[in-house]
Write an enzyme that holds these catalytic residues in place. Structure first.
Site, PDB file in Angstrom:
ATOM      1  N   ALA A 192       2.883   3.953  -3.002  1.00 42.13           N
ATOM      2  CA  ALA A 192       2.353   4.864  -4.020  1.00 42.13           C
ATOM      3  C   ALA A 192       1.407   4.139  -4.986  1.00 42.13           C
ATOM      4  O   ALA A 192       0.317   4.631  -5.289  1.00 42.13           O
ATOM      5  CB  ALA A 192       3.509   5.488  -4.791  1.00 42.13           C
ATOM      6  N   PHE A 240       0.847  -1.204   0.000  1.00 47.65           N
ATOM      7  CA  PHE A 240       0.000   0.000   0.000  1.00 47.65           C
ATOM      8  C   PHE A 240       0.876   1.245   0.000  1.00 47.65           C
ATOM      9  O   PHE A 240       0.694   2.167   0.772  1.00 47.65           O
ATOM     10  CB  PHE A 240      -0.944  -0.047   1.216  1.00 47.65           C
ATOM     11  CG  PHE A 240      -2.219   0.739   1.029  1.00 47.65           C
ATOM     12  CD1 PHE A 240      -3.007   0.580  -0.104  1.00 47.65           C
ATOM     13  CD2 PHE A 240      -2.634   1.644   2.004  1.00 47.65           C
ATOM     14  CE1 PHE A 240      -4.170   1.301  -0.275  1.00 47.65           C
ATOM     15  CE2 PHE A 240      -3.804   2.376   1.845  1.00 47.65           C
ATOM     16  CZ  PHE A 240      -4.581   2.209   0.704  1.00 47.65           C
ATOM     17  N   LYS A 258      12.585  -4.193 -17.347  1.00 56.81           N
ATOM     18  CA  LYS A 258      11.383  -4.012 -18.172  1.00 56.81           C
ATOM     19  C   LYS A 258      11.574  -4.649 -19.549  1.00 56.81           C
ATOM     20  O   LYS A 258      10.653  -5.270 -20.090  1.00 56.81           O
ATOM     21  CB  LYS A 258      11.078  -2.525 -18.291  1.00 56.81           C
ATOM     22  CG  LYS A 258      10.591  -1.925 -16.970  1.00 56.81           C
ATOM     23  CD  LYS A 258      10.610  -0.426 -17.025  1.00 56.81           C
ATOM     24  CE  LYS A 258      10.066   0.186 -15.749  1.00 56.81           C
ATOM     25  NZ  LYS A 258      10.394   1.608 -15.617  1.00 56.81           N
ATOM     26  N   GLU A 261      13.532   5.003  -8.471  1.00 55.65           N
ATOM     27  CA  GLU A 261      13.457   3.837  -7.591  1.00 55.65           C
ATOM     28  C   GLU A 261      13.995   4.233  -6.204  1.00 55.65           C
ATOM     29  O   GLU A 261      14.747   5.212  -6.087  1.00 55.65           O
ATOM     30  CB  GLU A 261      14.310   2.696  -8.151  1.00 55.65           C
ATOM     31  CG  GLU A 261      13.844   2.179  -9.497  1.00 55.65           C
ATOM     32  CD  GLU A 261      12.444   1.581  -9.450  1.00 55.65           C
ATOM     33  OE1 GLU A 261      12.196   0.642  -8.692  1.00 55.65           O
ATOM     34  OE2 GLU A 261      11.578   2.094 -10.188  1.00 55.65           O
ATOM     35  N   GLU A 264       0.479  -5.537 -16.960  1.00 53.52           N
ATOM     36  CA  GLU A 264       0.617  -4.347 -17.816  1.00 53.52           C
ATOM     37  C   GLU A 264       1.396  -3.236 -17.125  1.00 53.52           C
ATOM     38  O   GLU A 264       2.193  -2.520 -17.756  1.00 53.52           O
ATOM     39  CB  GLU A 264      -0.789  -3.835 -18.207  1.00 53.52           C
ATOM     40  CG  GLU A 264      -0.815  -2.666 -19.154  1.00 53.52           C
ATOM     41  CD  GLU A 264      -0.218  -2.999 -20.523  1.00 53.52           C
ATOM     42  OE1 GLU A 264      -0.862  -3.701 -21.297  1.00 53.52           O
ATOM     43  OE2 GLU A 264       0.922  -2.558 -20.808  1.00 53.52           O
ATOM     44  N   GLY A 299       4.414   6.966 -11.941  1.00 56.74           N
ATOM     45  CA  GLY A 299       3.434   7.785 -11.219  1.00 56.74           C
ATOM     46  C   GLY A 299       2.354   6.904 -10.643  1.00 56.74           C
ATOM     47  O   GLY A 299       2.012   5.868 -11.209  1.00 56.74           O
ATOM     48  N   GLY A 348       4.493   2.074 -17.261  1.00 57.48           N
ATOM     49  CA  GLY A 348       3.502   2.769 -16.429  1.00 57.48           C
ATOM     50  C   GLY A 348       2.121   2.736 -17.052  1.00 57.48           C
ATOM     51  O   GLY A 348       1.504   1.669 -17.184  1.00 57.48           O
ATOM     52  N   LYS A 380       8.141  -5.416 -10.727  1.00 56.17           N
ATOM     53  CA  LYS A 380       9.012  -5.900 -11.806  1.00 56.17           C
ATOM     54  C   LYS A 380       9.947  -7.032 -11.386  1.00 56.17           C
ATOM     55  O   LYS A 380      10.301  -7.881 -12.205  1.00 56.17           O
ATOM     56  CB  LYS A 380       9.875  -4.729 -12.318  1.00 56.17           C
ATOM     57  CG  LYS A 380       9.099  -3.635 -12.990  1.00 56.17           C
ATOM     58  CD  LYS A 380       9.868  -2.326 -13.028  1.00 56.17           C
ATOM     59  CE  LYS A 380       9.640  -1.520 -11.771  1.00 56.17           C
ATOM     60  NZ  LYS A 380      10.224  -0.159 -11.807  1.00 56.17           N
TER      61      LYS A 380
END
Ligand code: HSE
Length: 332
Positions: free
Chosen positions: A13, A11, A221, A206, A145, A313, A150, A121
């Site tokens: 961002a 819990f 990624k 990060e 996804e 974000g 993002g 990730k």
């Protein structure tokens, strides 16, 4: 009305962004016949569980005021294994050393017959094929996804909209922090240390920003993309990586004078995976600035498709998570 019960494991961002997105969209989604109901939330200090549905507004407020959502000592495992629900949203922080705690959380979810939606990730960059197999063995969905780009719907684009195409290669910018740093250094002639600090203040870097500037986040990624799209069984250690720490302001200035920008470009195709700074012409579609991400996908039928958008974000990442939740709600 189809009620879909969720847990939010993590819990920070992203988890809070998901709670906000669900709050914001709840009535619209009910109008579409889907009632999203969060029955468990856990953070590093404890949990809140409510089989009838957690009041997300007060959970968000408690997190803001007390730094934790905890009302009990129940662990993430207690929620994943023992609370009746359909989808586990795994949003704990990325750990690239061993993938934990995300890896164990995802395995527990699959073994409990629950679908997994994640932004994490680490587990995918280390154990993609094992996780995919575990999901298949248990007959549940595994959607990720939010792990790459993002808000940019790269996997949906490739697997749904471009279905039937053969993907020949992918190139792009998959890290917002380094793109921000390179853009600010070039346009404002600001020193590296200062713009790195700005990126940290924006909340996109990060926790350990060396993951960003050394190209490790980009490599993670890229490997998730390659495994998902090309069916590779690579880990991020298979990526040839050069970061941006040795790029000098003088190099950026020289590039700019010749109408080029320097970008940290990820490339997958022909079985090779590379992340390295490259010279890109200023008017090229990959020359997006600031915190933007971009992916350019070369296919056999559609040719080249390039998409760009916010690569990091809280609410932007939640957009991708919500899309995965709704995919499962509609297809399960
Ligand atoms: N640190 C990452 C970035 C966050 O800058 O892109 C999103 O994965």
């Amino acid at each position: 009305m189809k009620t879909v019960r969720l847990s939010l494991i993590g819990f920070g961002a992203v988890g809070q962004g998901v709670a906000q997105a669900i709050l914001q969209k709840k009535e619209i989604l009910k109008g579409q016949g889907i009632d999203l109901c969060v029955v468990g939330i856990s953070d590093s200090k404890g949990s809140e569980i409510n089989a009838r549905g957690i009041d997300l507004k007060s959970a968000l407020l408690r997190k803001k005021q007390k730094g934790t959502v905890a009302k009990s000592n129940d662990s993430a495992f207690d929620i994943i294994r023992n609370v009746e629900h359909e989808i586990v949203v795994e949003a704990t922080p990325t750990n690239i050393k061993n993938g934990e705690p995300g890896l164990s959380n995802m395995s527990a979810a699959f073994n409990s017959g629950r679908h997994v939606v994640t932004s994490n990730k680490g587990p995918l960059a280390l154990c993609f094929s094992q996780l995919k197999e575990a999901a298949e063995d248990n007959g549940v969905f595994f959607r990720y996804e939010a792990t790459v780009g993002g808000a940019v719907p790269i996997f949906n684009l490739i697997h749904e909209s471009l279905a039937g195409n053969r993907v020949i290669g992918i190139e792009g910018i998959l890290n917002g922090t380094t793109n921000y740093i390179l853009t600010r250094m070039e346009q404002e002639r600001l020193p590296y240390e200062l713009v790195l600090k700005e990126a940290q203040e924006l909340g996109i870097a990060e926790t350990d920003p060396t993951y960003d500037v050394e190209g490790i986040d980009s490599a993670c990624k890229l490997v998730i993309l390659a495994n998902s799209v090309f069916g590779q069984a690579a880990t991020y250690r298979d990526v040839e990586v050069t970061g941006i720490t040795k790029i000098t302001p003088e190099a950026l200035e020289l590039a700019s004078k010749n109408n080029y920008v320097v970008k940290l470009i990820c490339e997958a195709g022909n079985g090779t995976l590379t992340v390295a700074p490259r010279l890109v012409p200023k008017k090229h579609p990959l020359a997006v600035g600031g915190t933007l991400n971009v992916a350019s996908i070369l296919t056999d039928l559609a040719g080249r498709i390039t998409i760009s958008g916010k690569g990091a974000g809280s609410i932007e990442t939640a957009s991708s998570i919500l899309s995965d939740i709704l995919y499962i709600a509609r297809n399960s």
